[in-house]
Design a protein around this motif. Sequence first.
Motif, PDB file in Angstrom:
ATOM      1  N   ALA A   1       5.268  -9.879  -6.408  1.00  0.00           N
ATOM      2  CA  ALA A   1       4.887  -8.645  -7.098  1.00  0.00           C
ATOM      3  C   ALA A   1       5.895  -7.530  -6.818  1.00  0.00           C
ATOM      4  CB  ALA A   1       3.484  -8.212  -6.676  1.00  0.00           C
ATOM      5  N   LEU A   2       6.378  -7.456  -5.589  1.00  0.00           N
ATOM      6  CA  LEU A   2       7.371  -6.437  -5.249  1.00  0.00           C
ATOM      7  C   LEU A   2       8.643  -6.616  -6.077  1.00  0.00           C
ATOM      8  CD1 LEU A   2       8.443  -4.120  -3.485  1.00  0.00           C
ATOM      9  CD2 LEU A   2       9.082  -5.851  -1.777  1.00  0.00           C
ATOM     10  N   LEU A   3       9.107  -7.866  -6.195  1.00  0.00           N
ATOM     11  CA  LEU A   3      10.325  -8.122  -6.963  1.00  0.00           C
ATOM     12  C   LEU A   3      10.108  -7.846  -8.451  1.00  0.00           C
ATOM     13  CD1 LEU A   3      11.643 -11.373  -5.241  1.00  0.00           C
ATOM     14  CD2 LEU A   3      12.332  -9.008  -4.828  1.00  0.00           C
ATOM     15  N   LEU A   4       8.926  -8.190  -8.952  1.00  0.00           N
ATOM     16  CA  LEU A   4       8.638  -7.927 -10.365  1.00  0.00           C
ATOM     17  C   LEU A   4       8.564  -6.426 -10.633  1.00  0.00           C
ATOM     18  CD1 LEU A   4       5.963 -10.670 -11.223  1.00  0.00           C
ATOM     19  CD2 LEU A   4       8.451 -10.765 -11.495  1.00  0.00           C
ATOM     20  N   ARG A   5       8.033  -5.670  -9.696  1.00  0.00           N
ATOM     21  CA  ARG A   5       8.030  -4.205  -9.846  1.00  0.00           C
ATOM     22  C   ARG A   5       9.464  -3.680  -9.899  1.00  0.00           C
ATOM     23  NH1 ARG A   5       3.452  -3.076 -12.043  1.00  0.00           N
ATOM     24  NH2 ARG A   5       1.704  -2.566 -10.668  1.00  0.00           N
ATOM     25  N   GLN A   6      10.307  -4.196  -9.021  1.00  0.00           N
ATOM     26  CA  GLN A   6      11.699  -3.768  -9.020  1.00  0.00           C
ATOM     27  C   GLN A   6      12.380  -4.125 -10.344  1.00  0.00           C
ATOM     28  OE1 GLN A   6      13.296  -5.669  -5.531  1.00  0.00           O
ATOM     29  NE2 GLN A   6      12.700  -3.989  -4.186  1.00  0.00           N
ATOM     30  N   ALA A   7      11.904  -5.205 -10.974  1.00  0.00           N
ATOM     31  CA  ALA A   7      12.465  -5.628 -12.258  1.00  0.00           C
ATOM     32  C   ALA A   7      11.878  -4.861 -13.432  1.00  0.00           C
ATOM     33  CB  ALA A   7      12.233  -7.130 -12.454  1.00  0.00           C
ATOM     34  N   GLY A   8      10.928  -3.962 -13.153  1.00  0.00           N
ATOM     35  CA  GLY A   8      10.382  -3.123 -14.210  1.00  0.00           C
ATOM     36  C   GLY A   8       9.196  -3.687 -14.951  1.00  0.00           C
ATOM     37  N   VAL A   9       8.567  -4.744 -14.442  1.00  0.00           N
ATOM     38  CA  VAL A   9       7.372  -5.275 -15.106  1.00  0.00           C
ATOM     39  C   VAL A   9       6.255  -4.239 -14.971  1.00  0.00           C
ATOM     40  CG1 VAL A   9       5.668  -7.135 -15.176  1.00  0.00           C
ATOM     41  CG2 VAL A   9       8.066  -7.659 -14.645  1.00  0.00           C
ATOM     42  N   PRO A  10       5.712  -3.748 -16.084  1.00  0.00           N
ATOM     43  CA  PRO A  10       4.798  -2.598 -16.003  1.00  0.00           C
ATOM     44  C   PRO A  10       3.368  -2.943 -15.598  1.00  0.00           C
ATOM     45  CG  PRO A  10       5.143  -3.219 -18.292  1.00  0.00           C
ATOM     46  CD  PRO A  10       6.073  -4.073 -17.474  1.00  0.00           C
ATOM     47  N   TRP A  11       2.959  -4.224 -15.738  1.00  0.00           N
ATOM     48  CA  TRP A  11       1.571  -4.581 -15.404  1.00  0.00           C
ATOM     49  C   TRP A  11       1.577  -5.947 -14.732  1.00  0.00           C
ATOM     50  CZ3 TRP A  11      -2.081  -8.273 -15.690  1.00  0.00           C
ATOM     51  CH2 TRP A  11      -3.425  -7.890 -15.501  1.00  0.00           C
ATOM     52  N   ILE A  12       0.942  -6.027 -13.564  1.00  0.00           N
ATOM     53  CA  ILE A  12       0.929  -7.263 -12.774  1.00  0.00           C
ATOM     54  C   ILE A  12      -0.477  -7.510 -12.264  1.00  0.00           C
ATOM     55  CG2 ILE A  12       1.894  -8.483 -10.774  1.00  0.00           C
ATOM     56  CD1 ILE A  12       4.282  -6.550 -10.914  1.00  0.00           C
ATOM     57  N   GLY A  13      -0.953  -8.735 -12.407  1.00  0.00           N
ATOM     58  CA  GLY A  13      -2.256  -9.128 -11.878  1.00  0.00           C
ATOM     59  C   GLY A  13      -2.120 -10.337 -10.970  1.00  0.00           C
ATOM     60  N   ALA A  14      -2.984 -10.407  -9.945  1.00  0.00           N
ATOM     61  CA  ALA A  14      -2.964 -11.536  -9.014  1.00  0.00           C
ATOM     62  C   ALA A  14      -4.268 -11.575  -8.242  1.00  0.00           C
ATOM     63  CB  ALA A  14      -1.789 -11.416  -8.039  1.00  0.00           C
ATOM     64  N   ILE A  15      -4.551 -12.739  -7.675  1.00  0.00           N
ATOM     65  CA  ILE A  15      -5.645 -12.871  -6.711  1.00  0.00           C
ATOM     66  C   ILE A  15      -5.085 -12.467  -5.358  1.00  0.00           C
ATOM     67  CG2 ILE A  15      -7.245 -14.463  -5.592  1.00  0.00           C
ATOM     68  CD1 ILE A  15      -7.074 -16.186  -8.166  1.00  0.00           C
ATOM     69  N   SER A  16      -5.701 -11.491  -4.711  1.00  0.00           N
ATOM     70  CA  SER A  16      -5.157 -11.001  -3.451  1.00  0.00           C
ATOM     71  C   SER A  16      -6.261 -10.504  -2.541  1.00  0.00           C
ATOM     72  CB  SER A  16      -4.150  -9.872  -3.708  1.00  0.00           C
ATOM     73  OG  SER A  16      -3.602  -9.409  -2.491  1.00  0.00           O
ATOM     74  N   GLU A  17      -6.274 -11.008  -1.321  1.00  0.00           N
ATOM     75  CA  GLU A  17      -7.161 -10.484  -0.288  1.00  0.00           C
ATOM     76  C   GLU A  17      -6.506  -9.308   0.435  1.00  0.00           C
ATOM     77  OE1 GLU A  17     -10.288 -11.374   0.246  1.00  0.00           O
ATOM     78  OE2 GLU A  17     -10.123 -12.799  -1.417  1.00  0.00           O
ATOM     79  N   ASP A  18      -5.189  -9.243   0.397  1.00  0.00           N
ATOM     80  CA  ASP A  18      -4.464  -8.185   1.095  1.00  0.00           C
ATOM     81  C   ASP A  18      -4.396  -6.927   0.237  1.00  0.00           C
ATOM     82  OD1 ASP A  18      -3.877  -9.889   3.253  1.00  0.00           O
ATOM     83  OD2 ASP A  18      -2.183 -10.743   2.154  1.00  0.00           O
ATOM     84  N   TYR A  19      -4.380  -5.801   0.896  1.00  0.00           N
ATOM     85  CA  TYR A  19      -4.225  -4.517   0.190  1.00  0.00           C
ATOM     86  C   TYR A  19      -2.883  -4.503  -0.532  1.00  0.00           C
ATOM     87  CZ  TYR A  19      -3.319   0.448  -0.501  1.00  0.00           C
ATOM     88  OH  TYR A  19      -2.997   1.668  -1.049  1.00  0.00           O
ATOM     89  N   PRO A  20      -2.862  -4.326  -1.870  1.00  0.00           N
ATOM     90  CA  PRO A  20      -1.607  -4.432  -2.604  1.00  0.00           C
ATOM     91  C   PRO A  20      -0.887  -3.111  -2.828  1.00  0.00           C
ATOM     92  CG  PRO A  20      -3.418  -4.435  -4.141  1.00  0.00           C
ATOM     93  CD  PRO A  20      -4.033  -4.310  -2.758  1.00  0.00           C
ATOM     94  N   GLY A  21      -1.510  -1.992  -2.479  1.00  0.00           N
ATOM     95  CA  GLY A  21      -0.894  -0.711  -2.777  1.00  0.00           C
ATOM     96  C   GLY A  21      -0.610  -0.590  -4.263  1.00  0.00           C
ATOM     97  N   SER A  22       0.611  -0.199  -4.590  1.00  0.00           N
ATOM     98  CA  SER A  22       0.984  -0.044  -6.004  1.00  0.00           C
ATOM     99  C   SER A  22       1.614  -1.299  -6.597  1.00  0.00           C
ATOM    100  CB  SER A  22       1.962   1.133  -6.150  1.00  0.00           C
ATOM    101  OG  SER A  22       3.132   0.892  -5.380  1.00  0.00           O
ATOM    102  N   LEU A  23       1.525  -2.421  -5.886  1.00  0.00           N
ATOM    103  CA  LEU A  23       2.177  -3.645  -6.371  1.00  0.00           C
ATOM    104  C   LEU A  23       1.381  -4.336  -7.467  1.00  0.00           C
ATOM    105  CD1 LEU A  23       3.475  -5.222  -3.037  1.00  0.00           C
ATOM    106  CD2 LEU A  23       4.725  -3.824  -4.695  1.00  0.00           C
ATOM    107  N   LEU A  24       0.068  -4.166  -7.478  1.00  0.00           N
ATOM    108  CA  LEU A  24      -0.776  -4.846  -8.459  1.00  0.00           C
ATOM    109  C   LEU A  24      -1.564  -3.831  -9.278  1.00  0.00           C
ATOM    110  CD1 LEU A  24      -2.319  -7.784  -6.355  1.00  0.00           C
ATOM    111  CD2 LEU A  24      -0.284  -7.845  -7.828  1.00  0.00           C
ATOM    112  N   ASP A  25      -1.675  -4.113 -10.574  1.00  0.00           N
ATOM    113  CA  ASP A  25      -2.592  -3.369 -11.438  1.00  0.00           C
ATOM    114  C   ASP A  25      -3.970  -4.008 -11.450  1.00  0.00           C
ATOM    115  OD1 ASP A  25      -0.675  -1.369 -12.901  1.00  0.00           O
ATOM    116  OD2 ASP A  25       0.347  -3.309 -12.921  1.00  0.00           O
TER     117      ASP A  25
END
Length: 347
Positions: A102-126
């Motif tokens: 997710a971090l790399l995709l954000r750096q690549a400019g992907v505007p919306w990202i979804g995932a299953i995550s137990e960890d706090y994602p901050g601004s990495l996931l929409d």
Amino acid sequence: MTRVLVARQDNLGDVLLAGPCVRAVAASGAQVTLLTGPHGRAAGELLPGVADVLTWTAPWIDPEPPPVTAEDTGAFVALIRAKSFDRALILTSFHQSPLPLALLLRQAGVPWIGAISEDYPGSLLDLRHRVDGDPPEPVRMLSLAEAAGFSLPPDDHGALALRRPLPNTARLTGGGAYVVVHPAASVPARQPSAAWSRETVRALAADGHRVLVTGAPSERALTQEVAGTSAVDLGGRTSLPELAAVLSGARVVVAPNTGPSHLAAAAGTPVVSLFAPVVPQERWAPYGVPTVVLGDQHAPCRATRARVCPVPGHPCLDTIDPADVCRAVTALALPGVVSPIPAAATQ
């Protein structure tokens, strides 16, 4: 047209299990690009709904991870940026984190990202999706697509599926009905011994079945030993699409918890699953086809995720009676045995 990146960077079986999720995204009219690791690309090319496949080795997922370098991650970010994706879904197993990708995709400019995550994602996931319980992996991954607003059409019931037509493999299989035994697994703890597999092939042949033994080029010594004089040895003689065709034509496939068992399920073939309990069968048993699971699911190795069997003699698999395999094959080959999930769309 909306461009959606769906990532599943594991082995071929994991990629095949992502099929229902991929089809749900594609059913929306989106153009789906699948991101795989090097071990899963060939499976991705067999999935209905995939328009393109990208491959990149994720250092936090690959079993033999390369070093992390700025050059490698920078090239990956540049590639993703050039594709101009609108959305991304990151598919992972329960023990993997989607956040590095997710971090790399954000750096690549992907505007919306979804995932299953137990960890706090901050601004990495929409979309931070949670999954309760222990559902089968295809159901778990499909639930992420559904949470993102994608769904399977009414005539697609969510089983695994392959692009068809598959290659003609009559030159390999010959004429008449046959059973396939696939003795190998990518993780040694999930694979029965060669001696046990050879004994089981002999038992199936003595029970009147014509047996084909399959395996990768690196498994030729194993398939030759297992086949002996009782079966046809196809080790190293098939591409993945050809292996899919061989499995599709089988009455039943006998295999441990490995990619080809999921390939058989995607082909619609019943499976006798030789399942070591190092991972839960609820998640990883063949999905959507008639299946008999054999193996001690309460063995000491249960839920250890061990890659090498920690118990001398590998009792969870090597104590299975070959006669039980024969009985399971006969039961699954009976006319009228139907899949618990109706066949999914395959185009």
